[in-house]
Design an enzyme around this catalytic site. Structure first.
Site, mmCIF file in Angstrom:
data_model
loop_
_atom_site.group_PDB
_atom_site.id
_atom_site.type_symbol
_atom_site.label_atom_id
_atom_site.label_comp_id
_atom_site.label_asym_id
_atom_site.label_seq_id
_atom_site.Cartn_x
_atom_site.Cartn_y
_atom_site.Cartn_z
ATOM 1 N N ALA A 283 0.086 -8.887 -4.756
ATOM 2 C CA ALA A 283 -1.899 -8.808 -4.512
ATOM 3 C C ALA A 283 -1.823 -8.592 -2.687
ATOM 4 O O ALA A 283 -2.874 -7.809 -2.689
ATOM 5 C CB ALA A 283 -1.922 -9.737 -5.186
ATOM 6 N N ASP A 284 -1.144 -9.055 -1.896
ATOM 7 C CA ASP A 284 -1.264 -8.634 -0.683
ATOM 8 C C ASP A 284 -1.255 -7.391 -0.131
ATOM 9 O O ASP A 284 -2.565 -7.203 0.505
ATOM 10 C CB ASP A 284 -0.194 -9.391 0.195
ATOM 11 N N VAL A 285 -0.068 -6.220 -1.098
ATOM 12 C CA VAL A 285 0.086 -5.031 -0.246
ATOM 13 C C VAL A 285 -0.958 -4.406 -0.513
ATOM 14 O O VAL A 285 -1.999 -3.208 0.049
ATOM 15 C CB VAL A 285 1.394 -4.413 -0.870
#
Length: 424
Positions: free
Chosen positions: A184-186
């Site tokens: 999700a961050d990436v």
């Protein structure tokens, strides 16, 4: 290859002020750095990016002792300069504002409202620099009922639905499962990068900067892709299928005599070829399985039949025979096997850069391959405060006495004792 041999990148000449930490923002700014931009990473004196302490594993020095450089931090901070400034102080805030006045791009992931209280929000900074592209990354965005909540990857994977689709079904002993990396961050960092490049093109045409509002939850919902659209079209909430695919069968892992392997049949012709190799051509003729839509409807009957066939030979034998027949398949590699894979090596996905503690550090390469302006790996992730003096001298013209005085008061941090800046 020496630094002088590196070709100018596609974003060469752009200055990025990176006020982000953890993973989403640093992923974005590392991509910009790989593409040639100068990235100035602002960190807290004495502590730095939170991920510096997120270990083990930590990088080891030449004597084999653990250093303070975590693998997590090393994963997304190359091609940056570390400048340690105390943002809680008025003097630190002024230094940041001065740097922003000369920057092209600013990336931040503070809680909504934090930078406004410090005079470092977009509306304030654009007065001095109307061309500034200001990218705010947050858990839930700058608006909406959740705007002031903190957001982390694990939380977003759960709230954004991907965990409900990942893992084996309850009846197979499974449960909701997060992805093994901070996807999700990436992906949020990727969307931020795309947004910045779009804003750069707009600025090229209009001369004006703009504010970009990117949230982890928005990004997560957006890449539900076929599963999310499938729900919107059908109204049916999809369940977990383990390694199976919701609309393609057979498309999952299957047991061989020694280990599992991946069978990824993408069309009816490939299914016919698989059945021939498997010595079961009758499966391809069965009206229950002949067409993909039928195989999806009847997966509970078909998959066990295929499993009884695949268990008869080794994974290596299956992969060799199926590849020869043109049927997509492959192994399930661990990370050691990934980085030993000749294709991965041929594509330079493992790189080595000099590092002051260990001598060198191995990192994951960029997947971006540009013919005219290739990515360049100029430097390893920096030590905390390693570039404070150089950046503030070059960009703001601060004198050594001023830097020393600010450092003594804790406004600035340096990796090593202050030295005379040279052109060497």
């Amino acid at each position: 290859m020496s630094q002088s041999d590196l070709a100018p990148g596609a974003l060469s000449g752009l200055v990025v002020l990176d006020l982000s930490r953890i993973l989403a923002g640093p992923t974005c700014t590392q991509i910009l750095g790989d593409l040639g931009a100068e990235v100035i990473k602002i960190e807290r004196p004495g502590r730095g990016d939170d991920t510096r302490g997120w270990g083990p594993p930590f990088l080891k020095d030449r004597q084999g002792n653990e250093t303070a450089e975590s693998a997590y931090y090393l994963s997304s901070n190359r091609n940056k300069a570390s400048v340690a400034i105390d943002l809680a102080s008025a003097e630190g805030q002024k230094l940041i504002a001065d740097l922003a006045a000369g920057a092209d791009i600013l990336v931040e992931n503070f809680k909504v409202g934090d930078l406004k209280r410090r005079g470092l929000d977009y509306e304030t900074l654009k007065v001095r620099n109307p061309q500034l592209i200001y990218c705010s990354i947050s858990g839930f965005g700058q608006t909406g009922p959740y705007a002031h909540r903190a957001g982390y990857d694990f939380l977003i994977q759960g709230m954004g639905g991907i965990m409900s689709l990942t893992g084996f079904a309850d009846e197979d002993g499974g449960t909701e499962t997060k992805c093994g990396v901070g996807i999700a961050d990436v992906m949020c960092g990727m969307y931020a990068t795309v947004s910045i490049l779009a804003a750069l093109n707009h600025r090229h045409k209009s001369g004006e900067g703009q504010h970009i509002d990117i949230s982890l939850l928005d990004a997560q919902v957006s890449w539900l892709i076929n599963q999310g659209t499938g729900y919107l079209v059908s109204g049916k909430v999809p369940g977990r299928l383990g390694n199976g695919h919701p609309t393609i069968v057979p498309y999952e892992t299957f047991p061989a005599s020694d280990q599992s392997f991946i069978l990824a049949v993408g069309n009816d012709s490939q299914f016919q070829k698989f059945c021939t190799v498997a010595g079961a051509p009758e499966l391809a003729q069965d009206p229950l399985f002949a067409k993909n839509a039928d195989r999806v409807r009847n997966r509970k009957d078909l998959v066990p039949k295929i499993r009884r066939l695949t268990i008869e030979k080794s994974a290596a034998d299956w992969i060799a025979e199926l590849e020869a027949a043109g049927v997509p398949c492959g192994p399930v590699n661990d990370l050691g096997q990934v980085f030993d894979d000749p294709q991965v090596q041929a594509r330079d996905m493992r790189i080595t850069l000099p590092h002051p503690f260990s001598g060198s550090v191995d990192l994951i390469g960029s997947p971006i391959n540009l013919e005219k302006t290739p990515v360049a790996y100029r430097n390893a992730p920096p030590l905390l405060g390693a570039d404070t003096q150089g950046v503030l001298t070059r960009h703001l013209g601060l004198h050594p006495e001023t830097l020393t005085e600010l450092a003594e008061r804790g406004i600035l941090g340096f990796q090593t004792p202050l030295k005379e800046e040279t052109n060497a």
